[in-house]
Write an enzyme that holds these catalytic residues in place. Sequence first.
Site, PDB file in Angstrom:
ATOM      1  N   ASP A  44       0.863  -1.183   0.000  1.00 48.96           N
ATOM      2  CA  ASP A  44       0.000   0.000   0.000  1.00 48.96           C
ATOM      3  C   ASP A  44       0.896   1.229   0.000  1.00 48.96           C
ATOM      4  O   ASP A  44       1.938   1.237   0.664  1.00 48.96           O
ATOM      5  CB  ASP A  44      -0.926   0.025   1.220  1.00 48.96           C
ATOM      6  CG  ASP A  44      -2.172   0.854   0.972  1.00 48.96           C
ATOM      7  OD1 ASP A  44      -3.258   0.273   0.823  1.00 48.96           O
ATOM      8  OD2 ASP A  44      -2.061   2.101   0.899  1.00 48.96           O
ATOM      9  N   ASN A  97      -5.573  -6.222  -6.033  1.00 46.88           N
ATOM     10  CA  ASN A  97      -6.690  -5.515  -5.412  1.00 46.88           C
ATOM     11  C   ASN A  97      -6.628  -4.003  -5.531  1.00 46.88           C
ATOM     12  O   ASN A  97      -7.667  -3.338  -5.452  1.00 46.88           O
ATOM     13  CB  ASN A  97      -6.753  -5.910  -3.925  1.00 46.88           C
ATOM     14  CG  ASN A  97      -7.724  -5.045  -3.152  1.00 46.88           C
ATOM     15  OD1 ASN A  97      -8.931  -5.175  -3.265  1.00 46.88           O
ATOM     16  ND2 ASN A  97      -7.179  -4.126  -2.353  1.00 46.88           N
ATOM     17  N   TYR A 162     -15.128   3.987 -13.949  1.00 41.86           N
ATOM     18  CA  TYR A 162     -14.677   2.928 -13.049  1.00 41.86           C
ATOM     19  C   TYR A 162     -15.045   1.559 -13.620  1.00 41.86           C
ATOM     20  O   TYR A 162     -14.226   0.642 -13.655  1.00 41.86           O
ATOM     21  CB  TYR A 162     -15.309   3.117 -11.676  1.00 41.86           C
ATOM     22  CG  TYR A 162     -15.005   2.004 -10.696  1.00 41.86           C
ATOM     23  CD1 TYR A 162     -13.776   1.936 -10.053  1.00 41.86           C
ATOM     24  CD2 TYR A 162     -15.964   1.031 -10.412  1.00 41.86           C
ATOM     25  CE1 TYR A 162     -13.495   0.918  -9.156  1.00 41.86           C
ATOM     26  CE2 TYR A 162     -15.689   0.007  -9.515  1.00 41.86           C
ATOM     27  CZ  TYR A 162     -14.460  -0.041  -8.888  1.00 41.86           C
ATOM     28  OH  TYR A 162     -14.198  -1.058  -7.996  1.00 41.86           O
ATOM     29  N   LYS A 166     -12.736  -1.746 -14.787  1.00 38.79           N
ATOM     30  CA  LYS A 166     -12.952  -3.101 -14.272  1.00 38.79           C
ATOM     31  C   LYS A 166     -13.317  -4.066 -15.402  1.00 38.79           C
ATOM     32  O   LYS A 166     -13.062  -5.270 -15.308  1.00 38.79           O
ATOM     33  CB  LYS A 166     -14.029  -3.092 -13.196  1.00 38.79           C
ATOM     34  CG  LYS A 166     -13.583  -2.386 -11.913  1.00 38.79           C
ATOM     35  CD  LYS A 166     -12.331  -3.045 -11.342  1.00 38.79           C
ATOM     36  CE  LYS A 166     -11.866  -2.415 -10.058  1.00 38.79           C
ATOM     37  NZ  LYS A 166     -10.684  -3.104  -9.478  1.00 38.79           N
ATOM     38  N   ILE A 195     -19.333  -3.678   1.400  1.00 35.60           N
ATOM     39  CA  ILE A 195     -19.316  -2.378   2.071  1.00 35.60           C
ATOM     40  C   ILE A 195     -17.857  -1.971   2.237  1.00 35.60           C
ATOM     41  O   ILE A 195     -17.097  -2.627   2.940  1.00 35.60           O
ATOM     42  CB  ILE A 195     -19.993  -2.466   3.446  1.00 35.60           C
ATOM     43  CG1 ILE A 195     -21.448  -2.916   3.299  1.00 35.60           C
ATOM     44  CG2 ILE A 195     -19.922  -1.127   4.173  1.00 35.60           C
ATOM     45  CD1 ILE A 195     -22.120  -3.275   4.609  1.00 35.60           C
ATOM     46  N   THR A 196     -17.454  -0.907   1.551  1.00 35.32           N
ATOM     47  CA  THR A 196     -16.074  -0.443   1.643  1.00 35.32           C
ATOM     48  C   THR A 196     -16.051   1.085   1.742  1.00 35.32           C
ATOM     49  O   THR A 196     -17.031   1.751   1.403  1.00 35.32           O
ATOM     50  CB  THR A 196     -15.255  -0.857   0.402  1.00 35.32           C
ATOM     51  OG1 THR A 196     -15.623  -0.024  -0.706  1.00 35.32           O
ATOM     52  CG2 THR A 196     -15.480  -2.316   0.045  1.00 35.32           C
TER      53      THR A 196
END
Length: 285
Positions: A44, A97, A162, A166, A195-196
């Site tokens: 990250d 990810n 977006y 994807k 849920i993020t």
Amino acid sequence: MSTQEPERITLDRKAVVVTGAGRGLGRAYALALAKRGASVVVNDIDADAAAEVAKEIAALGPAVSVHTASVAEPAGAASLVQQCVGEFGSIDGLVNNAGVLWQGPSWEISDDWVDRMLSVNIAATIHCGHAAIREMLRQPQGGSIVNVTSGTHLGSSGLSVYGATKGAVASLTYGWALELWDGPIRVNAISPLAITPMKLPPYDGHARPEDIAEAVCYLVSDRSARLRGQIVRRSHDEVGVISHPRIGAMARGEWTVESIAAYFDGPGAGSFDAVGYGSAARTGE
């Protein structure tokens, strides 16, 4: 009928890289993999967030390493894979990810945000995938690549750009799977409805990140060896696969503008696919 519990699936002796693992789904993936016994490289660009996740993994017992370079650049992706091999001896899994999202009408998005989504969502997936594949090809055991796509690639109002990124990830999944079909490297994808912090409410049908992570662990594990080029869909209480794009029924003839118009006004009128997915899908008629 037997009531015996199924044998627990473990990831012992596997080394797995998770990009964008500092928060949200990435954090959940990294922790779940570690709980199953995998050594994990936490990637990250937020060094503090990555260090915190690594601290949580260390408390669980497995080996962990932190990598904070941007994987949107080839050098960063290459150094991530080499760090995994150098510290753990192999790279057995890659969870692609890392991703960013901007939500709203696509014509209102800034050029900077477009470039950012292209860079993080697509370029990083490509660079990490290529670096991992090159290394996995040297390993007799190969490895498993899990890309992260989204149901938005089927069409979703407010998430057009977006969703396009994807869609590219889904296409990469199909292409890599075919190129590697006869070898020991498997490529699949996860399509999470979770849920993020990235996505705005409402959260109808959304799962907890911890629930999505179970599917990722399965795809990394040897138990998923028969899956190649599949997109596993995981939502609140459902699991399945997303159908691949296909070319529909075709009609033969000598086609002019006028005859094409007549075809779609007549016999071809019922051939239109729905646009989008879920309750917001439209028929196109």
